[in-house]
Design a protein around this motif. Structure first.
Motif, PDB file in Angstrom:
ATOM      1  N   PRO A 128       5.778  18.968 -22.739  1.00 50.84           N
ATOM      2  CA  PRO A 128       5.795  19.491 -23.944  1.00 50.84           C
ATOM      3  C   PRO A 128       5.664  18.527 -25.213  1.00 50.84           C
ATOM      4  N   ALA A 129       4.599  18.006 -25.349  1.00 54.83           N
ATOM      5  CA  ALA A 129       4.011  17.002 -26.466  1.00 54.83           C
ATOM      6  C   ALA A 129       3.020  17.245 -27.082  1.00 54.83           C
ATOM      7  N   ALA A 130       3.233  18.318 -28.037  1.00 55.10           N
ATOM      8  CA  ALA A 130       1.970  18.608 -28.904  1.00 55.10           C
ATOM      9  C   ALA A 130       1.636  17.488 -29.903  1.00 55.10           C
ATOM     10  N   ASP A 131       2.593  16.806 -30.479  1.00 55.29           N
ATOM     11  CA  ASP A 131       2.457  15.800 -31.152  1.00 55.29           C
ATOM     12  C   ASP A 131       1.828  14.531 -30.680  1.00 55.29           C
ATOM     13  N   LEU A 132       1.481  14.648 -29.287  1.00 52.97           N
ATOM     14  CA  LEU A 132       0.557  13.532 -28.470  1.00 52.97           C
ATOM     15  C   LEU A 132      -0.457  13.931 -28.252  1.00 52.97           C
ATOM     16  N   LYS A 133      -1.162  15.000 -28.695  1.00 55.27           N
ATOM     17  CA  LYS A 133      -2.354  15.667 -28.465  1.00 55.27           C
ATOM     18  C   LYS A 133      -3.580  14.523 -28.905  1.00 55.27           C
ATOM     19  N   GLY A 134      -3.539  13.728 -29.891  1.00 57.86           N
ATOM     20  CA  GLY A 134      -4.471  12.851 -30.338  1.00 57.86           C
ATOM     21  C   GLY A 134      -5.587  13.507 -31.039  1.00 57.86           C
ATOM     22  N   GLU A 135      -6.504  12.468 -31.315  1.00 58.37           N
ATOM     23  CA  GLU A 135      -7.924  13.122 -32.400  1.00 58.37           C
ATOM     24  C   GLU A 135      -8.591  12.089 -31.958  1.00 58.37           C
ATOM     25  N   GLY A 136      -9.931  12.274 -32.089  1.00 53.70           N
ATOM     26  CA  GLY A 136     -11.020  11.480 -31.963  1.00 53.70           C
ATOM     27  C   GLY A 136     -11.380  10.984 -30.567  1.00 53.70           C
ATOM     28  N   MET A 137     -11.077   9.597 -30.450  1.00 53.60           N
ATOM     29  CA  MET A 137     -11.517   9.094 -28.951  1.00 53.60           C
ATOM     30  C   MET A 137     -10.006   9.462 -28.073  1.00 53.60           C
ATOM     31  N   THR A 138      -9.026   9.904 -28.486  1.00 55.03           N
ATOM     32  CA  THR A 138      -7.952  10.437 -27.984  1.00 55.03           C
ATOM     33  C   THR A 138      -7.526  11.823 -27.810  1.00 55.03           C
ATOM     34  N   SER A 139      -8.831  12.587 -28.334  1.00 57.22           N
ATOM     35  CA  SER A 139      -8.745  14.136 -28.288  1.00 57.22           C
ATOM     36  C   SER A 139      -8.827  14.793 -27.126  1.00 57.22           C
ATOM     37  N   GLN A 140      -8.664  16.227 -27.030  1.00 54.54           N
ATOM     38  CA  GLN A 140      -8.938  16.844 -25.902  1.00 54.54           C
ATOM     39  C   GLN A 140     -10.339  16.763 -25.361  1.00 54.54           C
ATOM     40  N   ARG A 141     -11.306  16.860 -25.995  1.00 53.88           N
ATOM     41  CA  ARG A 141     -12.658  16.570 -25.650  1.00 53.88           C
ATOM     42  C   ARG A 141     -12.823  15.176 -24.885  1.00 53.88           C
ATOM     43  N   ALA A 142     -12.059  14.299 -25.338  1.00 52.27           N
ATOM     44  CA  ALA A 142     -12.111  13.083 -24.569  1.00 52.27           C
ATOM     45  C   ALA A 142     -11.718  13.037 -23.182  1.00 52.27           C
ATOM     46  N   ARG A 143     -10.553  13.940 -23.178  1.00 48.77           N
ATOM     47  CA  ARG A 143      -9.752  14.187 -21.820  1.00 48.77           C
ATOM     48  C   ARG A 143     -10.500  15.049 -20.990  1.00 48.77           C
ATOM     49  N   ASP A 144     -11.240  16.101 -21.608  1.00 53.87           N
ATOM     50  CA  ASP A 144     -11.920  17.011 -20.877  1.00 53.87           C
ATOM     51  C   ASP A 144     -13.244  16.030 -20.101  1.00 53.87           C
ATOM     52  N   ARG A 145     -13.837  15.068 -20.937  1.00 54.69           N
ATOM     53  CA  ARG A 145     -14.994  14.281 -20.433  1.00 54.69           C
ATOM     54  C   ARG A 145     -14.364  13.609 -19.301  1.00 54.69           C
ATOM     55  N   LEU A 146     -13.008  12.879 -19.348  1.00 53.54           N
ATOM     56  CA  LEU A 146     -12.365  12.263 -18.134  1.00 53.54           C
ATOM     57  C   LEU A 146     -12.322  13.113 -17.136  1.00 53.54           C
ATOM     58  N   ALA A 147     -11.719  14.493 -17.350  1.00 51.15           N
ATOM     59  CA  ALA A 147     -11.930  15.262 -15.980  1.00 51.15           C
ATOM     60  C   ALA A 147     -12.901  15.528 -15.238  1.00 51.15           C
ATOM     61  N   ALA A 148     -14.050  15.771 -16.219  1.00 54.21           N
ATOM     62  CA  ALA A 148     -15.231  15.841 -15.499  1.00 54.21           C
ATOM     63  C   ALA A 148     -15.885  14.570 -14.575  1.00 54.21           C
ATOM     64  N   ILE A 207      -4.082  15.295 -15.193  1.00 54.89           N
ATOM     65  CA  ILE A 207      -4.623  14.238 -15.875  1.00 54.89           C
ATOM     66  C   ILE A 207      -5.457  14.768 -17.142  1.00 54.89           C
ATOM     67  N   ARG A 208      -6.168  15.896 -17.097  1.00 57.59           N
ATOM     68  CA  ARG A 208      -6.652  16.648 -18.113  1.00 57.59           C
ATOM     69  C   ARG A 208      -5.839  16.738 -19.369  1.00 57.59           C
ATOM     70  N   ASN A 209      -4.457  16.967 -19.242  1.00 57.86           N
ATOM     71  CA  ASN A 209      -3.626  17.230 -20.038  1.00 57.86           C
ATOM     72  C   ASN A 209      -2.566  16.160 -20.503  1.00 57.86           C
ATOM     73  N   LEU A 210      -2.366  15.122 -19.828  1.00 58.92           N
ATOM     74  CA  LEU A 210      -1.404  14.039 -20.088  1.00 58.92           C
ATOM     75  C   LEU A 210      -2.094  13.021 -21.140  1.00 58.92           C
ATOM     76  N   PRO A 211      -1.307  12.847 -22.191  1.00 60.68           N
ATOM     77  CA  PRO A 211      -1.824  11.820 -23.027  1.00 60.68           C
ATOM     78  C   PRO A 211      -1.936  10.428 -22.613  1.00 60.68           C
ATOM     79  N   ARG A 212      -2.749   9.917 -22.066  1.00 61.02           N
ATOM     80  CA  ARG A 212      -2.994   8.741 -21.137  1.00 61.02           C
ATOM     81  C   ARG A 212      -2.879   7.668 -22.425  1.00 61.02           C
ATOM     82  N   HIS A 213      -3.314   7.936 -23.698  1.00 61.34           N
ATOM     83  CA  HIS A 213      -3.193   6.882 -24.812  1.00 61.34           C
ATOM     84  C   HIS A 213      -1.720   6.544 -25.165  1.00 61.34           C
TER      85      HIS A 213
END
Length: 226
Positions: free
Chosen positions: A7-27, A43-49
């Motif tokens: 439950p960490a909506a404030d950790l979603k990130g943006e730009g290079m830490t956005s969900q799109r970046a995480r989706d690329r990692l999942a792929a 791993i797609r949903n966990l904020p590695r940053h």
């Protein structure tokens, strides 16, 4: 299986830490042969940053190991995924021990997939940071301990699964003794120049079935506390 949300909506990130970046990692993980979709989704949903220094945030979702200080690293996401799926392949363990908390990233991945995670770290400064991250992510099913990792966590043994995030020439006997008779252990083993990821499965009769899962590179498994 049950998963444990982050439950960490404030950790979603943006730009290079956005969900799109995480989706690329999942792929990238899928393309690299990771088959367990549960692991990929975590791993797609966990904020590695959240687990590295802000100066490295732009690299958080690259498939690379990154420094976290004190001579330690946060493991390459593919390696985290491979070790996690190897642990889960024969069923979901109820109680997992991790040796080497580090940044806390591997423990957080596990905590999203199994009921109980126990993690031991020998470097106090790293553990303080990891604990703060665990609290921010609301990981109530995760317990941590500052101690010599080679000792394991005997008070909580036996464990259904054990994972080591540092490499020794062998698996310490005191750690193996804390694995349940039918448990699974995943760890890197070998010298700094040549390490192999292994999986050991207890046969219920006191022996282990050992498999080699491929070449890896980890920091050395050290004793004592620092």
């Amino acid at each position: 299986m049950t998963t444990y949300p982050l439950p960490a909506a404030d950790l979603k990130g943006e730009g290079m830490t956005s969900q799109r970046a995480r989706d690329r990692l999942a792929a990238t993980l899928k393309d690299g042969g990771i088959r367990d979709l549960r692991v990929i989704e975590v791993i797609r949903n966990l904020p590695r940053h959240h687990f590295i220094d802000q100066a490295l945030h732009s690299r958080a979702y690259e498939n690379d190991a990154l420094p976290i200080g004190h001579g330690q690293t946060i493991s390459q996401p593919w390696v985290v995924a491979r070790m996690t799926e190897a642990l889960l392949e024969f069923g979901v363990p109820q109680k997992v021990l991790e040796i080497g908390t580090g940044s806390g990233y591997q423990a957080a991945v596990l905590a999203a997939l199994v009921p109980q995670v126990f993690t031991v770290e020998r470097i106090e400064a790293l553990l303080r940071q990891a604990r703060r991250r665990f609290r921010q992510l609301g990981l109530a099913n995760l317990r941590s301990r500052y101690d010599d990792g080679k000792l394991g966590w005997p008070d909580e043994a036996p464990f259904d699964a054990i994972i080591l995030t540092a490499a020794g020439d062998t698996i310490p006997t005191r750690i193996l003794d804390q694995l349940s008779p039918t448990g699974v252990l995943v760890a890197p083993v070998g010298s700094p120049s040549r390490q192999t990821l292994i999986r050991m499965r207890g046969d219920g009769k006191g022996d282990f079935i050992q498999e080699e899962l491929g070449a890896v590179s980890f920091v050395p498994l050290l004793g004592g506390i620092g």
